[in-house]
Design an enzyme around this catalytic site. Structure first.
Site, PDB file in Angstrom:
ATOM      1  N   ASN A   1       0.889  -1.151   0.000  1.00  0.00           N
ATOM      2  CA  ASN A   1       0.000   0.000   0.000  1.00  0.00           C
ATOM      3  C   ASN A   1       0.932   1.207   0.000  1.00  0.00           C
ATOM      4  O   ASN A   1       1.747   1.346   0.914  1.00  0.00           O
ATOM      5  CB  ASN A   1      -0.836  -0.085   1.291  1.00  0.00           C
ATOM      6  CG  ASN A   1      -1.441   1.228   1.724  1.00  0.00           C
ATOM      7  OD1 ASN A   1      -1.636   2.140   0.929  1.00  0.00           O
ATOM      8  ND2 ASN A   1      -1.750   1.324   3.023  1.00  0.00           N
TER       9      ASN A   1
ATOM     10  N   LYS B   1       0.063   4.252   0.297  1.00  0.00           N
ATOM     11  CA  LYS B   1      -0.527   5.338   1.116  1.00  0.00           C
ATOM     12  C   LYS B   1      -0.598   6.645   0.317  1.00  0.00           C
ATOM     13  O   LYS B   1      -0.839   6.620  -0.890  1.00  0.00           O
ATOM     14  CB  LYS B   1       0.262   5.510   2.418  1.00  0.00           C
ATOM     15  CG  LYS B   1       0.405   4.173   3.148  1.00  0.00           C
ATOM     16  CD  LYS B   1       0.847   4.279   4.567  1.00  0.00           C
ATOM     17  CE  LYS B   1       0.948   2.867   5.157  1.00  0.00           C
ATOM     18  NZ  LYS B   1       1.223   2.834   6.564  1.00  0.00           N
TER      19      LYS B   1
ATOM     20  N   HIS C   1      -8.521   0.080   6.200  1.00  0.00           N
ATOM     21  CA  HIS C   1      -7.138   0.261   6.652  1.00  0.00           C
ATOM     22  C   HIS C   1      -7.150   1.032   7.960  1.00  0.00           C
ATOM     23  O   HIS C   1      -8.014   1.891   8.175  1.00  0.00           O
ATOM     24  CB  HIS C   1      -6.313   1.013   5.595  1.00  0.00           C
ATOM     25  CG  HIS C   1      -4.862   1.072   5.952  1.00  0.00           C
ATOM     26  ND1 HIS C   1      -4.336   2.065   6.742  1.00  0.00           N
ATOM     27  CD2 HIS C   1      -3.837   0.231   5.668  1.00  0.00           C
ATOM     28  CE1 HIS C   1      -3.037   1.823   6.917  1.00  0.00           C
ATOM     29  NE2 HIS C   1      -2.709   0.725   6.268  1.00  0.00           N
TER      30      HIS C   1
ATOM     31  N   GLU D   1      -5.567   3.468   9.020  1.00  0.00           N
ATOM     32  CA  GLU D   1      -5.578   4.937   8.899  1.00  0.00           C
ATOM     33  C   GLU D   1      -6.983   5.431   8.515  1.00  0.00           C
ATOM     34  O   GLU D   1      -7.384   6.527   8.901  1.00  0.00           O
ATOM     35  CB  GLU D   1      -4.494   5.382   7.895  1.00  0.00           C
ATOM     36  CG  GLU D   1      -3.100   5.194   8.503  1.00  0.00           C
ATOM     37  CD  GLU D   1      -1.992   4.834   7.524  1.00  0.00           C
ATOM     38  OE1 GLU D   1      -2.139   5.092   6.317  1.00  0.00           O
ATOM     39  OE2 GLU D   1      -0.967   4.283   7.976  1.00  0.00           O
TER      40      GLU D   1
ATOM     41  N   GLU E   1      -3.321  -6.089  10.595  1.00  0.00           N
ATOM     42  CA  GLU E   1      -2.369  -4.999  10.769  1.00  0.00           C
ATOM     43  C   GLU E   1      -2.595  -4.355  12.139  1.00  0.00           C
ATOM     44  O   GLU E   1      -3.461  -3.481  12.274  1.00  0.00           O
ATOM     45  CB  GLU E   1      -2.571  -3.947   9.670  1.00  0.00           C
ATOM     46  CG  GLU E   1      -2.352  -4.488   8.279  1.00  0.00           C
ATOM     47  CD  GLU E   1      -1.953  -3.387   7.302  1.00  0.00           C
ATOM     48  OE1 GLU E   1      -0.817  -3.426   6.837  1.00  0.00           O
ATOM     49  OE2 GLU E   1      -2.757  -2.478   7.055  1.00  0.00           O
TER      50      GLU E   1
ATOM     51  N   GLY F   1       3.576   1.894  10.464  1.00  0.00           N
ATOM     52  CA  GLY F   1       4.124   3.214  10.182  1.00  0.00           C
ATOM     53  C   GLY F   1       5.386   3.572  10.942  1.00  0.00           C
ATOM     54  O   GLY F   1       5.945   2.748  11.678  1.00  0.00           O
TER      55      GLY F   1
ATOM     56  N   SER G   1       5.110  -2.688   9.808  1.00  0.00           N
ATOM     57  CA  SER G   1       6.569  -2.659   9.961  1.00  0.00           C
ATOM     58  C   SER G   1       7.268  -3.943   9.513  1.00  0.00           C
ATOM     59  O   SER G   1       8.248  -4.367  10.122  1.00  0.00           O
ATOM     60  CB  SER G   1       6.958  -2.318  11.406  1.00  0.00           C
ATOM     61  OG  SER G   1       6.559  -0.992  11.707  1.00  0.00           O
TER      62      SER G   1
HETATM   63  P1  13P Z   1       4.392  -0.118   7.197  1.00  0.00           P
HETATM   64  O1  13P Z   1       4.928  -1.405   6.615  1.00  0.00           O
HETATM   65  O2  13P Z   1       5.064   1.098   6.640  1.00  0.00           O
HETATM   66  O3  13P Z   1       4.366  -0.160   8.698  1.00  0.00           O
HETATM   67  O4  13P Z   1       2.862   0.004   6.715  1.00  0.00           O
HETATM   68  C1  13P Z   1       2.029  -1.086   6.745  1.00  0.00           C
HETATM   69  C2  13P Z   1       0.722  -0.730   6.159  1.00  0.00           C
HETATM   70  O5  13P Z   1       0.020   0.142   6.633  1.00  0.00           O
HETATM   71  C3  13P Z   1       0.284  -1.465   4.961  1.00  0.00           C
HETATM   72  O6  13P Z   1      -1.047  -1.182   4.692  1.00  0.00           O
END
Ligand code: 13P
Length: 269
Positions: A12, A14, A100, A102, A172, A178, A219
Site C-alpha cells: 500500500n 498510502k 485500513h 488509517e 495490521e 508506520g 513494519s
Molecule cells: P508499514 O509497513 O510502513 O508499517 O505500513 C504497513 C501498512 O500500513 C500497509 O497497509
C-alpha cells in the site's frame, strides 16, 4: 489457509508517489518479478486514486493486481469527495482495500461502513481486502481478540459462504504500523492469525473459510519478513515502507518465497 500453494505479497503506497513514480515503481516491479510463476505468487500494489488508471495500463493484470485504497458503497449520489465502484471499474481496478487502520482511526470509519463497502466490492467483482487490527490500548486491556473478531464478524456480515473465496484479510495491528510502529513478534502475529483463521472458519464453514488468505502487515522489513512468513497461519505479507522501492521489495519477495513453500510442503512441485 495452511498448505497454500500461493503466497500473497503486496504493498500500500498510502499518500506517497505521484503518477510518474507509481508507473516507474510498478513497471520495475513487474520486470524484476517476471520470472516468478503467478500460480505461486499473487502480487498486488495499492497506490493512490489519481495514479490508478496509469498504473493499471502500465503492467498486465496477470502479473500485478492493482487496488484502490478505499471505495464508497454507493454507485453514485451526493457523496462529495468519494469514489464509486463504477469509477474504479472504469479504470480496471482489481482489488479494493477496506478498513485500513488509517481510514478507521484518522477518518473515523466504523465496522458497519466497512461491511457496506465489502458487499459493494463483491457486487462489482473486486477482491475486497479487509484490514483488521487492534490499537495499542485495546491490546493493553487484553481485548485484542474481541476487537478483531468483531471487525471480522461485522465486516463480513451478509457475505455468502460461496463468495468467501474471493476475499482477503490483512492483520495490521495499529501499534505496529508506520514510522512509530513496533513490529509484532512472529509468535504474537501467529497467535492472532490462528484466531482469524478460526473466526473465518466459524463464519463461512471450514472449507470456505480456509480459502481466505490472511496477510500480516505492520513494519514488515528485511529483518523480520522471514521470521513472519514461516509461521503456519501467515499466508502472505502486506508491506508499506519496506516495499516502496521495487528492488528492495523484490529482494524481500525472493527471500520469503522459498521459506513459504518449504512451510506449505509444496517445494519443487
Ligand atoms: P508499514 O509497513 O510502513 O508499517 O505500513 C504497513 C501498512 O500500513 C500497509 O497497509
Amino acid at each position: 489457509m495452511s498448505g497454500s500453494r500461493k503466497i500473497y505479497l503486496g504493498t500500500n503506497t498510502k499518500m506517497y508517489k505521484n503518477i510518474r513514480q507509481t508507473v516507474d515503481f510498478v513497471t520495475r516491479l513487474e520486470t524484476l518479478t517476471k520470472d516468478i510463476p503467478r500460480d505461486r505468487l499473487e502480487l498486488f500494489v495499492i497506490p493512490s486514486y489519481t495514479t490508478l488508471a496509469a498504473a493499471r495500463k502500465s503492467v498486465p493484470e496477470t502479473d500485478i493486481l492493482i487496488g484502490a485504497q478505499n471505495m464508497c458503497w454507493e454507485d453514485q449520489g451526493q457523496f462529495t469527495g468519494e469514489i464509486s465502484p463504477l469509477m474504479l471499474e472504469e479504470v480496471g481496478v482489481n482489488l479494493v482495500m477496506i478498513g485500513h487502520s488509517e481510514r478507521r482511526h484518522v477518518f473515523r470509519e466504523n465496522d458497519a461502513e466497512e461491511n457496506r463497502k465489502i458487499l459493494a466490492a463483491l457486487k462489482h467483482g473486486f477482491v475486497p481486502l479487509l484490514c483488521v487490527g487492534e490499537t495499542g490500548e485495546e491490546k493493553e486491556y487484553g481485548i485484542a481478540e474481541e476487537v478483531i473478531r468483531t471487525q471480522l464478524k461485522v465486516g463480513f456480515r451478509g457475505v455468502p459462504a460461496e463468495q468467501a473465496g474471493k476475499v482477503m484479510v490483512a492483520y495490521e495491528p495499529v501499534w505496529a504500523i508506520g514510522v512509530n510502529g513496533k513490529p509484532a513478534s512472529e509468535d504474537y502475529a501467529e497467535k492472532i492469525h490462528a484466531l482469524i483463521h478460526r473466526t473465518l472458519a466459524e463464519q463461512f464453514g471450514r472449507e470456505q473459510g480456509e480459502k481466505i488468505p490472511v496477510l500480516y502487515g505492520g513494519s514488515v522489513n528485511d529483518g523480520n519478513a522471514e521470521k513472519l512468513i514461516v509461521m503456519p497461519h501467515i499466508d502472505g505479507l502486506f508491506i508499506g515502507r519496506s516495499a516502496w522501492d521495487a528492488d528492495h521489495f523484490n529482494s524481500i519477495i525472493r527471500k520469503v518465497m522459498p521459506l513459504f513453500f518449504q512451510k506449505s510442503g509444496t517445494e519443487g512441485d
